[in-house]
Design a protein around this motif. Structure first.
Motif, mmCIF file in Angstrom:
data_model
loop_
_atom_site.group_PDB
_atom_site.id
_atom_site.type_symbol
_atom_site.label_atom_id
_atom_site.label_comp_id
_atom_site.label_asym_id
_atom_site.label_seq_id
_atom_site.Cartn_x
_atom_site.Cartn_y
_atom_site.Cartn_z
ATOM 1 N N ASP A 85 0.859 -1.185 0.000
ATOM 2 C CA ASP A 85 0.000 0.000 0.000
ATOM 3 C C ASP A 85 0.894 1.233 0.000
ATOM 4 O O ASP A 85 1.478 1.581 1.029
ATOM 5 C CB ASP A 85 -0.922 0.002 1.226
ATOM 6 N N SER A 87 -0.173 4.206 -0.550
ATOM 7 C CA SER A 87 -0.964 5.403 -0.238
ATOM 8 C C SER A 87 -0.978 5.719 1.258
ATOM 9 O O SER A 87 -1.709 6.610 1.689
ATOM 10 C CB SER A 87 -2.403 5.222 -0.734
ATOM 11 N N ASN A 128 -9.496 0.250 -2.146
ATOM 12 C CA ASN A 128 -8.181 -0.117 -2.685
ATOM 13 C C ASN A 128 -8.088 -1.631 -2.866
ATOM 14 O O ASN A 128 -7.715 -2.130 -3.932
ATOM 15 C CB ASN A 128 -7.081 0.332 -1.719
ATOM 16 N N SER A 139 -1.030 -4.305 -6.730
ATOM 17 C CA SER A 139 -1.386 -3.332 -5.695
ATOM 18 C C SER A 139 -0.459 -2.130 -5.728
ATOM 19 O O SER A 139 -0.834 -1.027 -5.317
ATOM 20 C CB SER A 139 -1.335 -3.995 -4.322
ATOM 21 N N THR A 143 -2.423 1.429 -5.544
ATOM 22 C CA THR A 143 -2.198 2.311 -4.394
ATOM 23 C C THR A 143 -1.320 3.507 -4.757
ATOM 24 O O THR A 143 -1.390 4.544 -4.100
ATOM 25 C CB THR A 143 -1.569 1.536 -3.217
ATOM 26 N N PHE A 270 -5.940 -4.509 3.654
ATOM 27 C CA PHE A 270 -5.913 -3.126 3.157
ATOM 28 C C PHE A 270 -6.653 -2.196 4.126
ATOM 29 O O PHE A 270 -6.218 -1.074 4.398
ATOM 30 C CB PHE A 270 -6.561 -3.052 1.774
ATOM 31 N N GLU A 300 4.980 6.030 3.505
ATOM 32 C CA GLU A 300 4.717 4.714 2.948
ATOM 33 C C GLU A 300 6.022 3.953 2.725
ATOM 34 O O GLU A 300 6.099 2.746 2.978
ATOM 35 C CB GLU A 300 3.933 4.820 1.634
#
Length: 374
Positions: A85, A87, A128, A139, A143, A270, A300
């Motif tokens: 992820d 984001s 997501n 992913s 993301t 997620f 992140e």
């Protein structure tokens, strides 16, 4: 007839024998343990008298480490489930800004602003995950798109509504709120006051706080970090759902054939990652009393690096929450330790790159040990 050829309960020919040393070598926490010992040894030798290990110094690097730990727990479970992820950092900035807009601009009670923000952010996390499992897209790409979408809204919304990118006044709105202290308060204040009176920790020598302890309690940020680590570790190692997480990241098709709801596991991870990012954001907003459009930048990547240092494989199916927590501890200690040691703080980024490269090389070696790959 001899009994030598008969299988016993203690020896099974289907189980490959692994030496104790080799078994210890493939523990995911090994890199984090070695790194933690090395980092503390280094700063004990070169920054012991700098104040890094007095009560205020310990609290400083503990707070920074706790910040990394909160987002690393979510990133770790998601990575073990085989996904990323990117984001997370933008989610931190977006969540903080939503709390500020709801509570300051629209004058909602702070507890409602916090709860609505949690619902909104975990829903985005679910969206997501839903896109990833429904489309089969990596992913990383999905993301990455939300990294820009959320960051864009974090800058756009306050500019349109307030004509500025930083919204303050949250602490005034949080006065008397029942939920705000759960993220911005402190615990064990009486214990630290007693320790200050007993001379066990430093106290202020002059001013309005003369006689009061320099460290007057444990911030809820640290409490949240420890609670999430405990929850993540128990979930991963003591429950059936933890086995599903490993299975979903290790071999999704084999897991599906065994009845594991792989898509549901990934979507929930997620959502949990978004939840952890929101916890970070609320604690940060309550600490500073404001929300800024630039909050959470690069978080992140720092979360992923902490998880990799903690021994998780980028390919999924292998890792440890405790290892990720140690990786986050290394981050916090080094970030603060460079300051106490009088080293240029910009070298922290150099450290990140070097330690990430070393961790990936070590993890690749461990993967080859596990799989027998040459």
């Amino acid at each position: 007839m001899s009994n030598a050829a008969q299988p016993t309960a203690d020896s099974d020919e289907r189980i490959k024998e692994i030496s104790a040393f080799r078994n210890a070598l493939i523990r995911p926490e090994l890199g984090g343990i070695v790194g933690t010992i090395a980092v503390f040894t280094f700063f004990l030798l070169f920054a012991f008298d700098s104040g890094m290990f007095n009560s205020q110094g310990i609290m400083n690097w503990s707070i920074v480490s706790a910040q990394f730990m909160i987002i690393a727990v979510g990133a770790c479970l998601l990575m073990i489930a085989g996904e990323f992820d990117l984001s997370v950092g933008s989610m931190i900035g977006f969540a903080g800004m939503m709390i500020a807009i709801f509570s300051v601009t629209y004058s909602w009670p702070v507890w409602i602003a916090i709860l609505v923000t949690f619902v909104l952010c975990t829903a985005i996390g679910a969206f997501n995950g839903w896109i990833v499992v429904r489309t089969g897209l990596p992913s990383f790409i999905v993301t990455l798109a939300f990294l820009f979408i959320l960051r864009g809204f974090t800058i756009f919304l306050p500019q349109v509504i307030e004509r500025k990118t930083i919204i303050g006044g949250i602490l005034d709105k949080a006065e008397g709120d029942w939920l705000a202290p759960v993220f911005g308060g402190k615990i064990l204040k009486g214990l630290f006051t007693w320790m200050g009176d007993a001379g066990m920790i430093a106290t202020f020598e002059r001013g309005t706080k003369a006689g009061q302890p320099v460290v007057d309690g444990i911030p809820m940020l640290i409490v949240w970090a420890l609670a999430l680590i405990l929850f993540g570790h128990v979930l991963l190692t003591k429950t059936k759902f933890g086995n599903w997480i490993f299975a979903a990241g290790g071999d999704p098709e084999a897991a599906r054939n065994s009845g594991v709801p792989v898509n549901r596991v990934k979507i929930l991870m997620f959502m949990f990652t978004a939840f952890c990012a929101t916890v970070f954001a609320v604690c940060q907003v309550m600490e500073f009393g404001s929300a800024g459009a630039d909050r959470g930048l690069l978080k992140e990547f720092e979360a992923i690096i902490a998880v990799v240092i903690g021994g998780a494989l980028l390919t999924g199916g292998y890792g440890s929450v405790l290892g990720a927590a140690l990786g986050a501890l290394i981050f916090g200690v080094v970030q603060q330790g460079l300051f106490f040691a009088g080293v240029e703080s910009s070298l922290f980024r150099v450290f990140l790159g070097v330690i990430l490269l070393g961790a990936v090389i070590l993890n690749t070696y461990i993967r080859r040990i596990i799989t027998g790959e040459r």
